[in-house]
Design a protein around this motif. Structure first.
Motif, PDB file in Angstrom:
ATOM      1  N   TYR A 109      19.313 -14.611 -16.528  1.00 22.02           N
ATOM      2  CA  TYR A 109      20.189 -13.350 -16.182  1.00 22.02           C
ATOM      3  C   TYR A 109      19.924 -12.907 -14.914  1.00 22.02           C
ATOM      4  O   TYR A 109      18.729 -12.872 -14.728  1.00 22.02           O
ATOM      5  CB  TYR A 109      20.321 -12.627 -17.257  1.00 22.02           C
ATOM      6  CG  TYR A 109      21.251 -13.020 -18.550  1.00 22.02           C
ATOM      7  CD1 TYR A 109      22.371 -13.334 -18.412  1.00 22.02           C
ATOM      8  CD2 TYR A 109      20.368 -13.312 -19.534  1.00 22.02           C
ATOM      9  CE1 TYR A 109      23.047 -13.824 -19.667  1.00 22.02           C
ATOM     10  CE2 TYR A 109      20.982 -13.846 -20.862  1.00 22.02           C
ATOM     11  CZ  TYR A 109      22.449 -14.266 -20.801  1.00 22.02           C
ATOM     12  OH  TYR A 109      23.189 -14.667 -21.694  1.00 22.02           O
ATOM     13  N   GLY A 110      20.878 -12.442 -14.182  1.00 19.53           N
ATOM     14  CA  GLY A 110      20.579 -11.845 -12.666  1.00 19.53           C
ATOM     15  C   GLY A 110      20.176 -10.455 -12.450  1.00 19.53           C
ATOM     16  O   GLY A 110      20.290  -9.913 -13.361  1.00 19.53           O
ATOM     17  N   ASN A 121      10.087 -12.099 -14.125  1.00 14.54           N
ATOM     18  CA  ASN A 121      10.144 -11.780 -12.689  1.00 14.54           C
ATOM     19  C   ASN A 121       8.801 -11.363 -12.106  1.00 14.54           C
ATOM     20  O   ASN A 121       7.576 -11.018 -12.890  1.00 14.54           O
ATOM     21  CB  ASN A 121      10.633 -10.276 -12.644  1.00 14.54           C
ATOM     22  CG  ASN A 121      12.211 -10.144 -13.214  1.00 14.54           C
ATOM     23  OD1 ASN A 121      12.988 -10.795 -12.510  1.00 14.54           O
ATOM     24  ND2 ASN A 121      12.312  -9.789 -14.488  1.00 14.54           N
ATOM     25  N   LEU A 122       8.570 -11.920 -10.781  1.00 15.77           N
ATOM     26  CA  LEU A 122       7.410 -11.724 -10.243  1.00 15.77           C
ATOM     27  C   LEU A 122       7.489 -10.737  -9.044  1.00 15.77           C
ATOM     28  O   LEU A 122       8.503 -10.850  -8.059  1.00 15.77           O
ATOM     29  CB  LEU A 122       7.022 -13.180  -9.528  1.00 15.77           C
ATOM     30  CG  LEU A 122       6.006 -13.511  -8.733  1.00 15.77           C
ATOM     31  CD1 LEU A 122       4.456 -12.910  -9.331  1.00 15.77           C
ATOM     32  CD2 LEU A 122       5.885 -15.044  -8.135  1.00 15.77           C
ATOM     33  N   LEU A 164      11.029 -11.687  -7.810  1.00  9.66           N
ATOM     34  CA  LEU A 164      11.570 -12.967  -7.928  1.00  9.66           C
ATOM     35  C   LEU A 164      11.504 -13.558  -9.223  1.00  9.66           C
ATOM     36  O   LEU A 164      10.850 -13.127  -9.808  1.00  9.66           O
ATOM     37  CB  LEU A 164      10.469 -13.959  -6.980  1.00  9.66           C
ATOM     38  CG  LEU A 164      10.172 -13.360  -5.490  1.00  9.66           C
ATOM     39  CD1 LEU A 164       9.005 -14.162  -5.004  1.00  9.66           C
ATOM     40  CD2 LEU A 164      11.438 -13.900  -4.707  1.00  9.66           C
ATOM     41  N   LYS A 165      12.990 -14.084  -9.614  1.00  3.27           N
ATOM     42  CA  LYS A 165      12.705 -14.701 -11.015  1.00  3.27           C
ATOM     43  C   LYS A 165      11.956 -16.117 -10.904  1.00  3.27           C
ATOM     44  O   LYS A 165      12.100 -16.651 -10.097  1.00  3.27           O
ATOM     45  CB  LYS A 165      14.423 -14.761 -11.368  1.00  3.27           C
ATOM     46  CG  LYS A 165      15.148 -13.519 -11.496  1.00  3.27           C
ATOM     47  CD  LYS A 165      16.380 -13.455 -11.774  1.00  3.27           C
ATOM     48  CE  LYS A 165      16.709 -13.968 -13.180  1.00  3.27           C
ATOM     49  NZ  LYS A 165      16.056 -13.096 -14.275  1.00  3.27           N
ATOM     50  N   ASN A 207      13.414 -19.012  -9.638  1.00  5.13           N
ATOM     51  CA  ASN A 207      14.903 -19.138  -9.772  1.00  5.13           C
ATOM     52  C   ASN A 207      15.575 -18.466  -8.685  1.00  5.13           C
ATOM     53  O   ASN A 207      15.914 -17.155  -8.924  1.00  5.13           O
ATOM     54  CB  ASN A 207      15.294 -18.767 -11.289  1.00  5.13           C
ATOM     55  CG  ASN A 207      14.563 -19.145 -12.354  1.00  5.13           C
ATOM     56  OD1 ASN A 207      14.259 -18.487 -13.020  1.00  5.13           O
ATOM     57  ND2 ASN A 207      14.588 -20.452 -12.296  1.00  5.13           N
ATOM     58  N   TYR A 208      15.750 -19.004  -7.693  1.00  2.00           N
ATOM     59  CA  TYR A 208      16.617 -18.425  -6.535  1.00  2.00           C
ATOM     60  C   TYR A 208      18.153 -18.181  -6.714  1.00  2.00           C
ATOM     61  O   TYR A 208      18.508 -18.730  -7.500  1.00  2.00           O
ATOM     62  CB  TYR A 208      16.507 -19.485  -5.102  1.00  2.00           C
ATOM     63  CG  TYR A 208      15.370 -19.523  -4.519  1.00  2.00           C
ATOM     64  CD1 TYR A 208      14.528 -18.666  -4.146  1.00  2.00           C
ATOM     65  CD2 TYR A 208      14.458 -20.910  -4.927  1.00  2.00           C
ATOM     66  CE1 TYR A 208      13.470 -18.824  -3.452  1.00  2.00           C
ATOM     67  CE2 TYR A 208      13.459 -20.992  -4.510  1.00  2.00           C
ATOM     68  CZ  TYR A 208      12.782 -20.004  -3.625  1.00  2.00           C
ATOM     69  OH  TYR A 208      11.599 -20.139  -3.118  1.00  2.00           O
ATOM     70  N   GLY A 209      18.325 -16.924  -6.165  1.00  4.47           N
ATOM     71  CA  GLY A 209      19.577 -16.034  -6.797  1.00  4.47           C
ATOM     72  C   GLY A 209      20.919 -16.782  -6.202  1.00  4.47           C
ATOM     73  O   GLY A 209      20.921 -17.209  -5.273  1.00  4.47           O
TER      74      GLY A 209
END
Lengths: 128, 128
Positions: A127-128, B90-91, B100-101, B126-128
């Motif tokens: 999830y974003g 998240n980082l 950053l996910k 995980n790039y958005g």
């Protein structure tokens, strides 16, 4: 990259292509990739056994979907003689403009017939 | 949930707490969680061996970071007697407003001393 590594990368890539093509075009056939000891964790819900996993996947609340794969990582799972496969990508549902990002991991275990089955499968939407 | 399942969920949760606390506060100690057969895939780069993995992690181009865990899934890895752990979160990096996910998976293998080491580690942003 040595020959063994090339080989399990080819297996992982072929598995990923096959799995998501089946998922997107003939989802009811997915259960054939699992066996009675297989485990699926789907958004935190745990399901065991090929039949139960097949039912879960075929009863998801959408008829059609399309997976687009972004990355595939794989490593040998030495003690089990298997392959760990880690996938990230996007999932598009019918009528939805936005893609859903997902990550999924599989452990593939060799069968006596020289093929592989899915022992472990963990799926999460990001999830974003 | 049966007792065996409770037990490996406790191991997975304790491992995740320990791993990311070390990562965020004393990253140089992370190599102690791996051994010579361990494999790390970090954003597609493959590294093998505790020492090499420790060097890679301690040389990442940021001094401090903070992981916030969103989900932990785990399953037994039956043939290896191990545990598969799948983490999303998240980082946050210093000076960066946005998180950053990431997704990460580990295979933990029991040692003769009754502990676990990380046999497999795959990390992806995980790039958005």
């Amino acid at each position: 990259m040595d020959k063994g590594e090339q080989q399990f990368e080819m297996v992982a890539k072929a598995f990923v292509d096959h799995y998501y093509l089946l998922f997107d075009t003939n989802r009811v056939e997915l259960s054939s990739l699992y066996n009675q000891t297989s485990m699926l964790s789907f958004e935190g819900q745990k399901i065991q056994g090929a039949e139960e996993i097949g039912m879960k996947l075929s009863q998801l609340p959408f008829d059609q979907c399309r997976h687009a794969i972004s990355t595939i990582d794989c490593q040998p799972s030495p003690l089990a003689g298997g392959i760990l496969v880690f996938v990230s990508g996007n999932l598009q549902l019918p009528g939805e403009e936005h893609h859903l990002k997902f990550s999924q991991m599989f452990q593939l275990i060799p069968t006596q017939q020289g093929s592989f089955f899915v022992q472990n499968d963990i799926f999460r939407l990001n999830y974003g």
